[in-house]
Design a protein around this motif. Structure first.
Motif, PDB file in Angstrom:
ATOM      1  N   ARG A 144       0.842  -1.198   0.000  1.00 23.59           N
ATOM      2  CA  ARG A 144       0.000   0.000   0.000  1.00 23.59           C
ATOM      3  C   ARG A 144       0.875   1.246   0.000  1.00 23.59           C
ATOM      4  NH1 ARG A 144      -4.332   0.532   4.335  1.00 23.59           N
ATOM      5  NH2 ARG A 144      -4.968   2.152   2.862  1.00 23.59           N
ATOM      6  N   PHE A 145       0.291   2.351  -0.514  1.00 21.96           N
ATOM      7  CA  PHE A 145       1.033   3.614  -0.680  1.00 21.96           C
ATOM      8  C   PHE A 145       0.163   4.775  -0.175  1.00 21.96           C
ATOM      9  CE2 PHE A 145       3.423   6.459  -3.904  1.00 21.96           C
ATOM     10  CZ  PHE A 145       4.509   6.584  -3.041  1.00 21.96           C
TER      11      PHE A 145
ATOM     12  N   ARG B 103       3.274  10.814   0.193  1.00 19.34           N
ATOM     13  CA  ARG B 103       2.897   9.407   0.361  1.00 19.34           C
ATOM     14  C   ARG B 103       4.103   8.619   0.864  1.00 19.34           C
ATOM     15  NH1 ARG B 103      -1.973   7.890  -1.733  1.00 19.34           N
ATOM     16  NH2 ARG B 103      -3.033   9.484  -2.982  1.00 19.34           N
ATOM     17  N   LEU B 104       3.797   7.526   1.566  1.00 16.28           N
ATOM     18  CA  LEU B 104       4.855   6.705   2.151  1.00 16.28           C
ATOM     19  C   LEU B 104       4.432   5.242   2.080  1.00 16.28           C
ATOM     20  CD1 LEU B 104       7.586   6.843   3.723  1.00 16.28           C
ATOM     21  CD2 LEU B 104       6.234   6.872   5.826  1.00 16.28           C
TER      22      LEU B 104
ATOM     23  N   ALA C  94       9.059   5.397  -5.796  1.00 16.98           N
ATOM     24  CA  ALA C  94       8.285   4.172  -5.594  1.00 16.98           C
ATOM     25  C   ALA C  94       8.011   3.930  -4.118  1.00 16.98           C
ATOM     26  CB  ALA C  94       9.033   2.977  -6.180  1.00 16.98           C
ATOM     27  N   ALA C  95       8.864   4.476  -3.246  1.00 20.13           N
ATOM     28  CA  ALA C  95       8.724   4.274  -1.806  1.00 20.13           C
ATOM     29  C   ALA C  95       8.156   5.482  -1.088  1.00 20.13           C
ATOM     30  CB  ALA C  95      10.084   3.925  -1.200  1.00 20.13           C
ATOM     31  N   HIS C  96       8.321   6.668  -1.657  1.00 18.34           N
ATOM     32  CA  HIS C  96       7.879   7.888  -0.957  1.00 18.34           C
ATOM     33  C   HIS C  96       7.715   9.036  -1.944  1.00 18.34           C
ATOM     34  CE1 HIS C  96      12.082   9.204  -1.391  1.00 18.34           C
ATOM     35  NE2 HIS C  96      12.433   8.054  -0.880  1.00 18.34           N
TER      36      HIS C  96
ATOM     37  N   ARG D 248       3.480   7.476  10.261  1.00 18.62           N
ATOM     38  CA  ARG D 248       2.572   7.199   9.161  1.00 18.62           C
ATOM     39  C   ARG D 248       1.974   8.489   8.654  1.00 18.62           C
ATOM     40  NH1 ARG D 248      -1.140   2.038  11.113  1.00 18.62           N
ATOM     41  NH2 ARG D 248       0.540   0.527  11.306  1.00 18.62           N
ATOM     42  N   THR D 249       1.557   8.462   7.409  1.00 15.39           N
ATOM     43  CA  THR D 249       0.741   9.552   6.891  1.00 15.39           C
ATOM     44  C   THR D 249      -0.691   9.060   6.810  1.00 15.39           C
ATOM     45  OG1 THR D 249       1.240   8.810   4.662  1.00 15.39           O
ATOM     46  CG2 THR D 249       2.615  10.555   5.553  1.00 15.39           C
TER      47      THR D 249
END
Length: 545
Positions: free
Chosen positions: A173-174, A272-273, A288-290, A540-541
């Motif tokens: 999940r992103f 996003r994270l 892709a990760a953040h 977390r975001t």
């Protein structure tokens, strides 16, 4: 052993492949595109001192040829100059490093040329993956037409951007926030009043100025201008953008000077994270990760730090095997660092954009705004400073022999001058990225030594013997001084330049224990267990489906 597969040939993927190649690890870079980027002058990147040095160390010459190192930072509110800061190392300047500004396509092409020239890097254009399978010995991916092929690798890293196929195939999940900020952007050639300086103008006194305008210089009299837009609702037509350009140039220069409009665009920034950055032998890096970028922060900086952090750990695994702790430490360190950056931006946004509550945070409203915004743009404070891995799982247990220096454990070391084994004096950063731990002795007055024989002087033979007995390869260096360190202090530094520990004198047992901790302990299988966990405190975001 099979090569490492890197999916994505943007700056992060290419930097990772070069960083691995520098440590003797072959890579295959699967590029979805044709192997050449379309020039977009309005799409530029700002690199901080550490990431700019990394790019140069990897063999990219583009920063010297087509990048510009800022000479100053200027902050203006309405018609009043709030702050003017000289940057760099010129006489009389404050000790703030100067960021480097370069078009992203130029940086990518420079890294691609370096990768093409390296025998351990193979780039394959028109290679979009559609299948990913893992087993105990490696990882297999399939690329669809026109180059339908199965590829076998020891590890895989998804550097394939915000819409990452690798992330989707791994079912990661992103979550995050959409449209945190929007900017209208123009690249133009014009003569502005501050050659070489970056400018942040808040609340400009003309109708189309909006809340904030940023001007960043590039070589050849080119500037990138950014106008902060309302988060939603305002449609920026080409005519409206030209009006903004003309009004802004007139506001800064008295009237609208001659200019050449090179490129325009509207960029929407998201935060996003990814929930996980490692699943067994597969990893995520970069966009892709953040995703981050509001308040002047630069997502590419963090992507390049991902590459530097992961490269030496994968190189250790590829050559010698690695503990699960070492491979898991990539997520534990990098995800926590990016989460901290995102939290700082999310906490500052309501203050800076909403205009409330600032007096409780920073004395002086205007000064407070400037301090927070400058942090993001100049690479300072929680919004911009290089990360410190204070709570890394690779940190050694505290010992009595440990001694404090100007750099806390886990933080990036200061780039002092060091003497290398061949007797040459070089910058410390020039010895990074080779896969070795660095052991540095602080020895004042050694500048007068005969550098051909320094390894046989004083405590060096005992320290050299201790270094030879470490469980991983290490390089012994010498420096005359280091901030906060006394004579005969010994520093242990990771291959990516972060301090492991400092010791008061030559302490072979403690040095060995710290080096063992830095490699993640005894080497075991490197296949990865279950899904990598999210480390405690990584943050977390808010979820966005």
């Amino acid at each position: 052993m099979d090569p490492v597969i890197v999916v994505g040939a943007g700056p992060v993927g290419l930097a990772l492949s070069l960083a691995l190649a520098a440590q003797g690890v072959p890579t295959v870079v699967l590029d979805e595109g044709p192997g050449k980027d379309e020039p977009r002058p309005a799409r530029t990147v700002v690199l901080r001192e550490d990431t700019a040095d990394l790019v140069v160390r990897l063999g990219c010459t583009a920063l010297h040829e087509e990048g510009l190192r800022w000479t100053g930072w200027r902050s203006v509110r309405r018609k009043q100059l709030v702050r003017a800061v000289p940057l760099g190392e010129e006489e009389g300047a404050v000790p703030l490093p100067a960021p480097v500004h370069v078009p992203q396509h130029v940086l990518t092409e420079g890294l691609r040329e370096a990768a093409t020239a390296h025998t351990l890097v193979r780039t394959v254009p028109f290679s979009r993956i559609d299948t990913l399978e893992q087993d105990a010995d490696g990882i297999t991916v399939h690329t669809r037409e026109p180059g339908s092929t199965w590829w076998r690798g020891s590890y895989l890293v998804g550097c394939d951007g915000a819409r990452s196929t690798v992330r989707k195939l791994l079912d990661i999940r992103f979550p995050g926030r959409t449209a945190v900020e929007r900017h209208a952007v123009a690249a133009l050639r014009a003569e502005l009043p501050w050659p070489g300086e970056a400018v942040l103008h808040r609340s400009p006194p003309w109708r189309t100025g909006g809340a904030e305008i940023t001007a960043r210089p590039l070589p050849g009299g080119v500037w990138r201008l950014d106008w902060l837009l309302p988060p939603r609702g305002e449609l920026v037509t080409p005519e409206a953008l030209v009006t903004r350009v003309r009004d802004t140039l007139a506001g800064w220069c008295g009237d609208t000077p001659a200019y050449d409009l090179l490129d325009t665009g509207v960029y929407t920034l998201h935060h996003r994270l990814a929930r996980r950055w490692r699943v067994k032998r597969a990893f995520l890096a970069g966009d892709a990760a953040h995703l981050l970028g509001a308040l002047g922060t630069q997502g590419l900086d963090e992507g390049l730090r991902d590459a530097e952090n992961l490269a030496w750990k994968l190189a250790q695994a590829w050559h010698h095997g690695a503990s699960e702790l070492l491979l898991d430490s990539y997520q534990a360190e990098r995800r926590a660092a990016v989460a901290s950056r995102l939290r700082a931006a999310d906490q500052s946004l309501p203050i800076l954009r909403g205009g409330s509550g600032l007096r409780t945070l920073v004395p002086g409203r205007s000064r407070g705004h400037d301090t927070l915004l400058a942090d993001g743009h100049l690479g300072c404070g929680p919004l911009g400073a290089p990360p410190s891995y204070t709570h890394s799982p690779l940190s050694p247990q505290h010992a009595e022999a440990h001694t404090p220096v100007g750099t806390p454990p886990g933080a990036p070391v200061t780039d002092v001058r060091v003497t290398a084994p061949d007797g040459d004096t070089v910058r410390l950063r020039e010895r990074l990225g080779r896969g070795n731990l660095l052991v540095i002795l602080i020895a004042p007055g050694t500048g007068v030594w005969d550098r051909r024989h320094w390894l046989t002087a004083g405590v060096m033979p005992r320290l050299a013997e201790a270094v030879d007995g470490l469980p991983v390869k290490a390089e012994l260096l010498l420096t005359e001084s280091y901030p906060g360190a006394t004579a005969h202090t010994v520093l242990l530094v990771r291959p990516d330049g972060h301090l492991v520990a400092a010791f008061s004198g030559v302490r072979p047992a403690e040095l060995l224990a710290a080096a063992d901790a830095a490699r993640g302990g005894a080497v075991g299988t490197a296949t990865g267990g279950d899904e990598a966990h999210t480390p405690t405190g990584s943050g977390r975001t808010a979820d966005v489906d």
